[in-house]
Design a protein around this motif. Structure first.
Motif, short mmCIF file in Angstrom:
data_model
loop_
_atom_site.label_atom_id
_atom_site.label_comp_id
_atom_site.label_asym_id
_atom_site.label_seq_id
_atom_site.Cartn_x
_atom_site.Cartn_y
_atom_site.Cartn_z
N LEU A 19 -3.47 -2.37 -5.73
CA LEU A 19 -3.70 -1.63 -4.50
C LEU A 19 -4.99 -2.10 -3.82
O LEU A 19 -5.04 -2.25 -2.59
CB LEU A 19 -3.77 -0.13 -4.80
CG LEU A 19 -3.96 0.79 -3.59
CD1 LEU A 19 -2.86 0.61 -2.56
CD2 LEU A 19 -4.02 2.25 -4.05
N VAL A 53 0.84 -1.20 0.00
CA VAL A 53 0.00 0.00 0.00
C VAL A 53 0.87 1.25 0.00
O VAL A 53 0.65 2.19 -0.77
CB VAL A 53 -0.95 -0.01 1.21
CG1 VAL A 53 -1.66 1.34 1.35
CG2 VAL A 53 -1.96 -1.14 1.09
N THR A 56 0.93 4.00 -3.08
CA THR A 56 0.38 5.33 -2.80
C THR A 56 1.46 6.41 -2.83
O THR A 56 1.22 7.52 -3.31
CB THR A 56 -0.35 5.33 -1.46
OG1 THR A 56 0.52 4.86 -0.42
CG2 THR A 56 -1.59 4.45 -1.50
N HIS A 102 -5.63 -3.73 -0.01
CA HIS A 102 -6.63 -3.22 0.94
C HIS A 102 -7.58 -4.33 1.39
O HIS A 102 -7.91 -4.43 2.58
CB HIS A 102 -7.42 -2.07 0.31
CG HIS A 102 -6.71 -0.76 0.33
ND1 HIS A 102 -6.14 -0.24 1.48
CD2 HIS A 102 -6.49 0.17 -0.65
CE1 HIS A 102 -5.60 0.94 1.20
NE2 HIS A 102 -5.79 1.20 -0.07
#
Length: 447
Positions: free
Chosen positions: A239, A215, A219, A243
């Motif tokens: 991604l 992650v 990001t 999550h």
């Protein structure tokens, strides 16, 4: 003799056309911009630009769309009309393009490799072969095809970072995770906007269950790989997987809605990721609302258009139909795969060896025949690379096997495959959840 900026021979001498070719090639390598539109401009200016016609044909092929085959064939025909003015490299590329257009993807890759033997800096041949290796699930050549040309590249050669990014992905698919991550990071040190290299390192983190790192990795670099990038949807998909592993389901669904499948999809590649994410969420007990029904509508509208082209896509269409109880559409997928399996070309073997049995297994899962699902997937899981995709994408088979075993009350077999998962992904929270469910089922059976 004329050459491109990497010293690869071309038959055309017009500087404007060659400049446009270089721009299109950079767009093709980086997934940023529209390489087909760029090369179209060059061809309008220079209709006798043989490598321009071949570039257009090959770029269209790599989009993975059966509907684009007529345009690919038209570009090939334009190149062939000018065969007498082409050089040996371009004529070899014509042969590779003929084979790819005709469905012989393996033969096309063999021809591309012969081009690379003579011209190891042919960035077009290398990238097309690399993507076709990915579509074929050929992990060995995802690595080794790049290895065979890598000594001829260095930082002085334009596009070197993209070659390293491809090499990183090949290393990852051959389970050489430390080397893959190092090479991927090396590529990004040279070109930070190399979305394929970002993708290769992401795969390492996915396969090792490094959820929080994954992650943070995606990001923090979003400004590099996401803006104006045709491949961004797939990194968004990764991604979302991170999550959902961490049970941040709202984040995963938001990515689905905003980034992965914000509206009707233009290409099957994005629909594949959409199906794969929703199926995983469903397996993990998440209510995905009407999303699967909407996606199933899109798949159903494409069934005849895509028939017989790529078994990997057909299986992902089946996910949507199985999840929404669309028996008639599921039966059409089975019929299409059955017909494809008796045909010719690379997809025939893909359909026969893996696509058809996997599609039948997912259909059985949708109908609650979980023991049948488990038996069918167990029989083909270890050869599933034959129908394409990556380890991360084909992980869907293992996850479905485990869920089918749990639902069928086959605790020992569920624990058997969960153990494998925990060894390879000890930090995966989803693996822990599955293990607890299996143990709870075992304890309940003992009472």
């Amino acid at each position: 003799m004329n050459h491109d900026v990497r010293g690869v021979p071309v038959s055309h001498a017009d500087a404007q056309a060659l400049d446009a070719y270089e721009m299109a090639l950079r767009q093709f390598q980086s997934y940023a911009g529209d390489p087909v539109a760029t090369i179209d401009g060059a061809l309008t200016h220079s209709p006798n630009f043989v490598i321009g016609h071949l570039f257009r044909a090959l770029a269209l092929f790599t989009m993975g769309e059966k509907s684009l085959l007529p345009a690919m064939e038209a570009s090939l025909a334009e190149a062939e009309l000018r065969c007498d003015t082409a050089n040996d490299r371009e004529r070899r590329l014509m042969e590779a393009t003929r084979r790819l257009a005709g469905g012989d993807w393996r033969g096309g890759c063999l021809q591309l490799d012969r081009v690379l033997a003579e011209h190891p800096r042919d960035a077009l041949a290398l990238q097309v072969a690399h993507l076709t290796d990915f579509y074929r699930g050929d992990a060995l050549n995802l690595r080794n095809r790049v290895s065979r040309v890598l000594p001829n590249w260095d930082e002085s050669v334009p596009g070197y970072s993209y070659v390293l990014g491809m090499h990183a992905f090949g290393l990852e698919e051959m389970n050489q995770y430390a080397e893959a991550e190092a090479v991927g990071r090396q590529a990004l040190d040279i070109e930070r906007r190399d979305g394929w290299a970002v993708h290769a390192v992401t795969h390492v983190m996915e396969m090792q269950g490094r959820i929080d790192e994954g992650v943070a990795w995606l990001t923090a670099r979003e400004g590099d790989w996401a803006p104006d990038n045709g491949f961004a949807f797939h990194n968004w998909w990764h991604l979302a997987l991170f999550h959902m592993d961490a049970q941040r389901y709202d984040d995963a669904l938001a990515l689905y809605d905003d980034r992965i499948h914000p509206g009707p999809a233009q290409f099957a590649l994005t629909m594949v990721d959409a199906s794969a994410l929703l199926w995983r969420l469903m397996l993990d007990g998440v209510d995905v609302g009407a999303r699967f029904a909407s996606l199933a509508d899109e798949w159903e509208a494409r069934l005849e258009q895509d028939r017989g082209f790529y078994a990997f896509n057909d299986v992902h269409a089946m996910l949507a139909f199985a999840a929404t109880g669309r028996t008639a559409a599921a039966e059409r997928v089975i019929a299409n795969l059955t017909a494809a399996a008796t045909g010719a070309g690379t997809n025939a073997a893909m359909a026969a060896d893996v696509g058809l049995p996997v599609a039948r297994a997912f259909a059985a899962f949708g109908q609650g025949r979980y023991a049948e699902t488990l038996d069918a997937l167990e029989a083909v899981r270890d050869i599933a690379h034959r129908f394409g995709g990556s380890h991360a994408q084909r992980d869907l088979l293992s996850l479905t096997m485990i869920e089918a075993a749990l639902r069928a009350g086959m605790g020992a077999r569920a624990r058997h495959f969960i153990a494998e998962r925990l060894v390879h992904k000890p930090r995966s929270l989803w693996g822990g959840r599955l293990a607890r469910r299996a143990e709870a089922g075992s304890a309940s059976a003992l009472r």
